[in-house]
Scaffold this active site. Sequence first.
Site, short mmCIF file in Angstrom:
data_model
loop_
_atom_site.label_atom_id
_atom_site.label_comp_id
_atom_site.label_asym_id
_atom_site.label_seq_id
_atom_site.Cartn_x
_atom_site.Cartn_y
_atom_site.Cartn_z
N ASP A 79 0.82 -1.21 0.00
CA ASP A 79 0.00 0.00 0.00
C ASP A 79 0.85 1.26 0.00
O ASP A 79 0.51 2.27 -0.63
CB ASP A 79 -0.90 0.03 1.24
CG ASP A 79 -2.04 -0.95 1.17
OD1 ASP A 79 -1.77 -2.13 0.85
OD2 ASP A 79 -3.19 -0.56 1.43
N CYS A 120 0.85 -7.86 4.94
CA CYS A 120 0.36 -6.50 4.75
C CYS A 120 -1.13 -6.44 4.39
O CYS A 120 -1.81 -7.45 4.32
CB CYS A 120 1.24 -5.78 3.74
SG CYS A 120 2.92 -5.57 4.38
N ASP A 121 -1.58 -5.25 4.13
CA ASP A 121 -2.97 -4.84 4.29
C ASP A 121 -4.01 -5.78 3.69
O ASP A 121 -4.89 -6.29 4.38
CB ASP A 121 -3.16 -3.45 3.70
CG ASP A 121 -2.33 -2.41 4.43
OD1 ASP A 121 -1.26 -2.78 4.94
OD2 ASP A 121 -2.74 -1.26 4.50
N LYS A 122 -3.98 -6.00 2.39
CA LYS A 122 -5.03 -6.80 1.75
C LYS A 122 -4.62 -8.26 1.59
O LYS A 122 -5.45 -9.11 1.28
CB LYS A 122 -5.37 -6.20 0.37
CG LYS A 122 -5.58 -4.70 0.38
CD LYS A 122 -6.54 -4.23 1.44
CE LYS A 122 -6.57 -2.72 1.60
NZ LYS A 122 -5.38 -2.11 2.22
N CYS A 198 4.63 -1.94 8.52
CA CYS A 198 4.84 -0.64 9.16
C CYS A 198 4.60 -0.71 10.67
O CYS A 198 3.72 -1.43 11.13
CB CYS A 198 3.92 0.41 8.53
SG CYS A 198 4.28 0.68 6.78
N GLU A 447 -7.44 4.77 -1.01
CA GLU A 447 -7.32 5.40 0.31
C GLU A 447 -7.07 6.89 0.15
O GLU A 447 -6.31 7.31 -0.73
CB GLU A 447 -6.15 4.79 1.09
CG GLU A 447 -6.40 3.38 1.55
CD GLU A 447 -5.27 2.80 2.37
OE1 GLU A 447 -5.49 1.75 2.99
OE2 GLU A 447 -4.18 3.40 2.40
N SER A 473 -6.42 5.01 5.34
CA SER A 473 -5.39 4.11 5.85
C SER A 473 -5.59 3.91 7.35
O SER A 473 -6.10 4.79 8.04
CB SER A 473 -4.02 4.72 5.59
OG SER A 473 -3.02 4.04 6.33
#
Length: 557
Positions: A79, A120-122, A198, A447, A473
């Site tokens: 991202d 990570c995110d997705k 992160c 985002e 985010s």
Amino acid sequence: MWRSKDILEGPEWANVRALYKSSGFSGEELTKPLIAVVNSYNTVCPGHVVLKQLTQRVKEGIYAAGGTPVEFGTIGACDGVAMSHKGMQYILPTREMIADDIEAMTEAHRLDGLVILGSCDKIVPGMILGALRVNLPTVFINGGPTLPGRMKENNPYGGEYIDHSIIQQSEGALKSGKISMKEFEWIENNAVPTIGSCAMLGTANTMCCLAEVMGLSFPGSATIPAVYSRRQSIAFESGMAVMDLVRKDIRIKDIITKQAVTNAIKVNSAIGGSTNAVLHLLAIAYEAQIDLDIFEFGRISMSVPHLVPMIPAGQFTLLDFHEAGGIPVMMKELETVLDLDGITCTGHTSRENIMEYRNKDSDVIRSLDRPVHTRGGIAVLRGNIAPDGAVTKPSAIPEQALWFRGPAKIYESEHEALLGIRASQVGEGDVVVIRNEGPKGGPGMQEMYKVMKVLVGMELGSKVCVITDGRFSGSNNGCFVGHICPEAFDDGPIAYIQDGDIITVDVLGGTIHADADFNQRRAVRRKEAEPASGYLYQYRKNVASASQGAYIATRQE
């Protein structure tokens, strides 16, 4: 009896055995359960660089416990790299692409269990969705967060640590003359000192934490830093654990139940997790055939106060949270409001898993009687702008902005909004409306990360409210509302807001309202969306509303 035997035993399946043997597998290995080790290793995404090592340790654990690992990969987009340009249109859609990969590979080869590795995110929810579709014994392991950078002087979060999200925030500070270019460059070079996801509680670490809450990963594992040796031994233990699940025939749908998802919603509120968790948990509920809607999500979330002041809603990082005891301690602090009797990937209940944990820092992980905020971490709003719901994050909104009223300033895209903000078109008291960024309208539901970060850096985070049919985010703070549904593309009211309309956002009251008659305005033809092509065309054509989790249907209702 495991299912790979169906295509590996007898003379009639000699052709399949021959293909495996041509890859170097022995006949003995093919008499054991075949366990898929699925990882999203790549060198683009810093959260996934460590997965090559972890995969090897998982495979060793599977071998040690009497199974045969077979490895395949899937995509894993970052991202941070994709932020605020066309690439962000692809990030949420990759969730369904990853789920498709896992379903197709696992079913095509009749594999017997899964260890899924992502960070990570997705990627994390995408892997869980794929595992739910095939419903096999499953263990999840994440790559772990990066260590935070250290910045004791002039730290905007109030502590001694910083993370990647400070960089965009510092852009606003640089633009307004609050820091020098030399200071800005120091932040760029020191905010992210190691590989890993992160260091703040963004969507990546939120979803890794919630996977642990739901019972898919080992207790305490979600927050172990990527560079710590303990993460390697957890990978080995995860490989062993999946074999125990295979023997006991404990499948992922035995673990992900309504109670497990409800627990995840409550813990997400307590830790101040990402607004994107709403999309992902709703999609997980859909795939697990669990009855859950966005308004029930909101009610559950607001029943639990915010207990962990992690960046962006406080000064602490994932490292602080980990050292305080992480998810097991958080669940112990919430044990009076959680259902801890569900089975997990360890073969034990959540209650048994957390029994020995103790809170090592009560300033990082607060108790229910000493919250950071009495309000929940996530709120779902409703009103004439968002009859199907909208999502915000009370834990990351300053007190003075929990109720906000002001005139609308309309932008037709995130890009247009950024240009306007950087050109000083937005002033104190404005409500910035960014539309055409929903799952269909974007397409891809970008985002509005950079928009909020620049505003916060300009010290307008609590003085301007941003509302959108796009999303935010997990690292965003300030006054913002996303996931407005129906989106503009679906003829939602947000499409008909005009410059100057007075908009009221009442976070604690649960409402978002415009002083306007949208029915009257619908007679005026609105701007048509830009055409989409490639995968985004298919995504726009098939994706569900954000209020349903932005999933792509996988069954007839």
